[in-house]
Design a protein around this motif. Sequence first.
Motif, PDB file in Angstrom:
ATOM      1  N   ASP A   1       0.811  -1.220   0.000  1.00 31.67           N
ATOM      2  CA  ASP A   1       0.000   0.000   0.000  1.00 31.67           C
ATOM      3  C   ASP A   1       0.842   1.266   0.000  1.00 31.67           C
ATOM      4  O   ASP A   1       0.335   2.348  -0.328  1.00 31.67           O
ATOM      5  CB  ASP A   1      -0.928   0.030   1.213  1.00 31.67           C
ATOM      6  N   ARG A   2       2.122   1.147   0.368  1.00 28.91           N
ATOM      7  CA  ARG A   2       2.978   2.339   0.471  1.00 28.91           C
ATOM      8  C   ARG A   2       4.234   2.265  -0.390  1.00 28.91           C
ATOM      9  O   ARG A   2       5.006   3.219  -0.432  1.00 28.91           O
ATOM     10  CB  ARG A   2       3.380   2.560   1.936  1.00 28.91           C
ATOM     11  N   ALA A   3       4.430   1.159  -1.076  1.00 27.21           N
ATOM     12  CA  ALA A   3       5.672   0.963  -1.820  1.00 27.21           C
ATOM     13  C   ALA A   3       5.856   1.984  -2.930  1.00 27.21           C
ATOM     14  O   ALA A   3       6.990   2.386  -3.238  1.00 27.21           O
ATOM     15  CB  ALA A   3       5.718  -0.454  -2.396  1.00 27.21           C
ATOM     16  N   GLU A   4       4.763   2.434  -3.529  1.00 25.60           N
ATOM     17  CA  GLU A   4       4.902   3.402  -4.624  1.00 25.60           C
ATOM     18  C   GLU A   4       5.474   4.737  -4.151  1.00 25.60           C
ATOM     19  O   GLU A   4       5.965   5.524  -4.966  1.00 25.60           O
ATOM     20  CB  GLU A   4       3.570   3.625  -5.334  1.00 25.60           C
ATOM     21  N   GLU A   5       5.445   4.992  -2.863  1.00 25.76           N
ATOM     22  CA  GLU A   5       6.049   6.218  -2.337  1.00 25.76           C
ATOM     23  C   GLU A   5       7.550   6.233  -2.568  1.00 25.76           C
ATOM     24  O   GLU A   5       8.190   7.284  -2.483  1.00 25.76           O
ATOM     25  CB  GLU A   5       5.748   6.350  -0.843  1.00 25.76           C
ATOM     26  N   HIS A   6       8.135   5.081  -2.866  1.00 21.59           N
ATOM     27  CA  HIS A   6       9.572   4.982  -3.105  1.00 21.59           C
ATOM     28  C   HIS A   6       9.932   5.194  -4.572  1.00 21.59           C
ATOM     29  O   HIS A   6      11.117   5.207  -4.914  1.00 21.59           O
ATOM     30  CB  HIS A   6      10.082   3.613  -2.635  1.00 21.59           C
ATOM     31  N   ILE A   7       8.930   5.371  -5.430  1.00 17.07           N
ATOM     32  CA  ILE A   7       9.176   5.606  -6.852  1.00 17.07           C
ATOM     33  C   ILE A   7       9.340   7.105  -7.090  1.00 17.07           C
ATOM     34  O   ILE A   7       8.469   7.901  -6.759  1.00 17.07           O
ATOM     35  CB  ILE A   7       8.017   5.068  -7.710  1.00 17.07           C
ATOM     36  N   VAL A   8      10.468   7.484  -7.687  1.00 16.43           N
ATOM     37  CA  VAL A   8      10.705   8.895  -7.978  1.00 16.43           C
ATOM     38  C   VAL A   8      10.137   9.282  -9.332  1.00 16.43           C
ATOM     39  O   VAL A   8       9.767  10.435  -9.561  1.00 16.43           O
ATOM     40  CB  VAL A   8      12.212   9.234  -7.907  1.00 16.43           C
ATOM     41  N   GLY A   9      10.069   8.311 -10.255  1.00 15.97           N
ATOM     42  CA  GLY A   9       9.565   8.643 -11.573  1.00 15.97           C
ATOM     43  C   GLY A   9       9.491   7.430 -12.478  1.00 15.97           C
ATOM     44  O   GLY A   9       9.796   6.296 -12.073  1.00 15.97           O
ATOM     45  N   PHE A  10       9.080   7.696 -13.724  1.00 15.07           N
ATOM     46  CA  PHE A  10       8.825   6.625 -14.688  1.00 15.07           C
ATOM     47  C   PHE A  10       9.459   6.967 -16.034  1.00 15.07           C
ATOM     48  O   PHE A  10       9.704   8.131 -16.347  1.00 15.07           O
ATOM     49  CB  PHE A  10       7.321   6.426 -14.866  1.00 15.07           C
ATOM     50  N   THR A  11       9.692   5.935 -16.829  1.00  9.03           N
ATOM     51  CA  THR A  11      10.262   6.106 -18.160  1.00  9.03           C
ATOM     52  C   THR A  11       9.781   4.970 -19.049  1.00  9.03           C
ATOM     53  O   THR A  11       9.404   3.901 -18.554  1.00  9.03           O
ATOM     54  CB  THR A  11      11.801   6.121 -18.081  1.00  9.03           C
ATOM     55  N   LEU A  12       9.774   5.185 -20.339  1.00  8.09           N
ATOM     56  CA  LEU A  12       9.481   4.081 -21.253  1.00  8.09           C
ATOM     57  C   LEU A  12      10.611   3.058 -21.187  1.00  8.09           C
ATOM     58  O   LEU A  12      11.772   3.406 -20.941  1.00  8.09           O
ATOM     59  CB  LEU A  12       9.314   4.598 -22.681  1.00  8.09           C
ATOM     60  N   TYR A  13      10.266   1.802 -21.413  1.00  8.88           N
ATOM     61  CA  TYR A  13      11.211   0.693 -21.243  1.00  8.88           C
ATOM     62  C   TYR A  13      10.937  -0.304 -22.377  1.00  8.88           C
ATOM     63  O   TYR A  13       9.832  -0.798 -22.512  1.00  8.88           O
ATOM     64  CB  TYR A  13      10.945   0.060 -19.869  1.00  8.88           C
ATOM     65  N   ASN A  14      11.940  -0.564 -23.198  1.00 15.36           N
ATOM     66  CA  ASN A  14      11.819  -1.566 -24.259  1.00 15.36           C
ATOM     67  C   ASN A  14      12.741  -2.720 -23.919  1.00 15.36           C
ATOM     68  O   ASN A  14      13.965  -2.581 -23.902  1.00 15.36           O
ATOM     69  CB  ASN A  14      12.193  -0.983 -25.620  1.00 15.36           C
ATOM     70  N   ASP A  15      12.146  -3.868 -23.656  1.00 14.70           N
ATOM     71  CA  ASP A  15      12.882  -5.071 -23.284  1.00 14.70           C
ATOM     72  C   ASP A  15      13.133  -5.900 -24.543  1.00 14.70           C
ATOM     73  O   ASP A  15      12.426  -6.861 -24.821  1.00 14.70           O
ATOM     74  CB  ASP A  15      12.046  -5.853 -22.256  1.00 14.70           C
ATOM     75  N   TRP A  16      14.138  -5.514 -25.321  1.00 18.38           N
ATOM     76  CA  TRP A  16      14.460  -6.212 -26.557  1.00 18.38           C
ATOM     77  C   TRP A  16      14.773  -7.680 -26.262  1.00 18.38           C
ATOM     78  O   TRP A  16      15.492  -7.977 -25.307  1.00 18.38           O
ATOM     79  CB  TRP A  16      15.647  -5.551 -27.241  1.00 18.38           C
ATOM     80  N   THR A  17      14.244  -8.581 -27.078  1.00 16.49           N
ATOM     81  CA  THR A  17      14.333 -10.012 -26.768  1.00 16.49           C
ATOM     82  C   THR A  17      14.628 -10.836 -28.010  1.00 16.49           C
ATOM     83  O   THR A  17      13.961 -10.667 -29.037  1.00 16.49           O
ATOM     84  CB  THR A  17      13.011 -10.509 -26.151  1.00 16.49           C
ATOM     85  N   ALA A  18      15.610 -11.736 -27.895  1.00 19.31           N
ATOM     86  CA  ALA A  18      15.880 -12.716 -28.948  1.00 19.31           C
ATOM     87  C   ALA A  18      15.090 -13.977 -28.616  1.00 19.31           C
ATOM     88  O   ALA A  18      15.469 -14.751 -27.732  1.00 19.31           O
ATOM     89  CB  ALA A  18      17.376 -13.012 -29.025  1.00 19.31           C
ATOM     90  N   ARG A  19      13.960 -14.174 -29.283  1.00 18.00           N
ATOM     91  CA  ARG A  19      13.048 -15.258 -28.916  1.00 18.00           C
ATOM     92  C   ARG A  19      13.669 -16.635 -29.134  1.00 18.00           C
ATOM     93  O   ARG A  19      13.386 -17.561 -28.371  1.00 18.00           O
ATOM     94  CB  ARG A  19      11.747 -15.138 -29.710  1.00 18.00           C
ATOM     95  N   ASP A  20      14.502 -16.787 -30.167  1.00 18.65           N
ATOM     96  CA  ASP A  20      15.126 -18.094 -30.379  1.00 18.65           C
ATOM     97  C   ASP A  20      16.137 -18.402 -29.281  1.00 18.65           C
ATOM     98  O   ASP A  20      16.263 -19.542 -28.843  1.00 18.65           O
ATOM     99  CB  ASP A  20      15.777 -18.193 -31.760  1.00 18.65           C
ATOM    100  N   HIS A  21      16.824 -17.382 -28.781  1.00 21.98           N
ATOM    101  CA  HIS A  21      17.714 -17.601 -27.639  1.00 21.98           C
ATOM    102  C   HIS A  21      16.902 -17.903 -26.375  1.00 21.98           C
ATOM    103  O   HIS A  21      17.363 -18.636 -25.498  1.00 21.98           O
ATOM    104  CB  HIS A  21      18.597 -16.378 -27.399  1.00 21.98           C
ATOM    105  N   GLN A  22      15.705 -17.339 -26.298  1.00 22.14           N
ATOM    106  CA  GLN A  22      14.859 -17.572 -25.128  1.00 22.14           C
ATOM    107  C   GLN A  22      14.448 -19.048 -25.030  1.00 22.14           C
ATOM    108  O   GLN A  22      14.298 -19.577 -23.926  1.00 22.14           O
ATOM    109  CB  GLN A  22      13.618 -16.685 -25.192  1.00 22.14           C
ATOM    110  N   VAL A  23      14.289 -19.709 -26.168  1.00 22.98           N
ATOM    111  CA  VAL A  23      13.975 -21.135 -26.160  1.00 22.98           C
ATOM    112  C   VAL A  23      15.074 -21.907 -25.432  1.00 22.98           C
ATOM    113  O   VAL A  23      14.808 -22.803 -24.619  1.00 22.98           O
ATOM    114  CB  VAL A  23      13.806 -21.660 -27.597  1.00 22.98           C
TER     115      VAL A  23
END
Length: 312
Positions: free
Chosen positions: A146-168
Amino acid sequence: MTYEASAVVRTGVLDGGSVRGLATGTTLEYLLATGSLEEAGADAWRSPAEVRELAEVRVLAPLRRPPSVRDGLCFLDHLRGCYRALGRDTDLPEVWSRSPAFYFANADAIVGPYDDVPISPGSTMFDLELEVGAVIGRGGRDLHPDRAEEHIVGFTLYNDWTARDHQVVDMAQGIGMAKSKDGAITLGPTLVTADELEPFRRDGRLELTASVNGVELTRGELARMDWTFGELLAYVSRGADLTPGAVIGSGTVPGGCLLEHVDTPDPGDFTGWLQPGDVVSLAGTGLGETRQVVTPAAAAIPLRSVAARSGT
């Protein structure tokens, strides 16, 4: 924001079409670690070290080397979408309802919002993922949801680039995400403070989109997270310290990766995987927009197998 101009990297405040820069050597990581972000922001408005037009600078990732990066999976419809594309049962096991999943990502792989991104060596199934990253401003441990978000200073876009064949391969080895997630993580274009973004979040107007070559891939809302940022941070900090500057990803907005759009029985036959020259853009209400060109992969240096070395 963090930017480069005249071969000098600075931290500054975005002011419409211009940037109000702080003194050389002042990094966002330092400001967060010392708790001086608000004071530095006021200084940038009152007496900036320089003022430049935004078009004259190179925008970098706001945090170039955060102390840690974790990526959650808080949109369960993303997982269902992946399962559906792969022909799997979309009824998720009960374990997914117990706690939000996350993994440690590569903090050394951060790239800026307009940087080119090479395909991971050896990959032919390269993918994007539309996410939002929360940045820790005040450290903590064993946070309450209920209070954890008080520790967030801000937000940014995030792109988690992923090699799907390596993920296998990662999944088959069974010890977590590895080379599939090792290539690049985009952050940017700026760190938007929590108070600046709050009106959009409160009114449910924080819309997120991803596109490839100008064609929209998905459109979703941050408010549809099954696990909130507060719950994710509470779980992540259970018995562990969260430090200022740490980045925590939301997980992928449903439909916000190519894997969810696979339309062939064998994902390797899907023609939509990212190719050199493709332009990938993420955008979010109040968060800005990224725009990156995919470039060819470096050659993968082969390894001999253990079996080959043992002569079996």
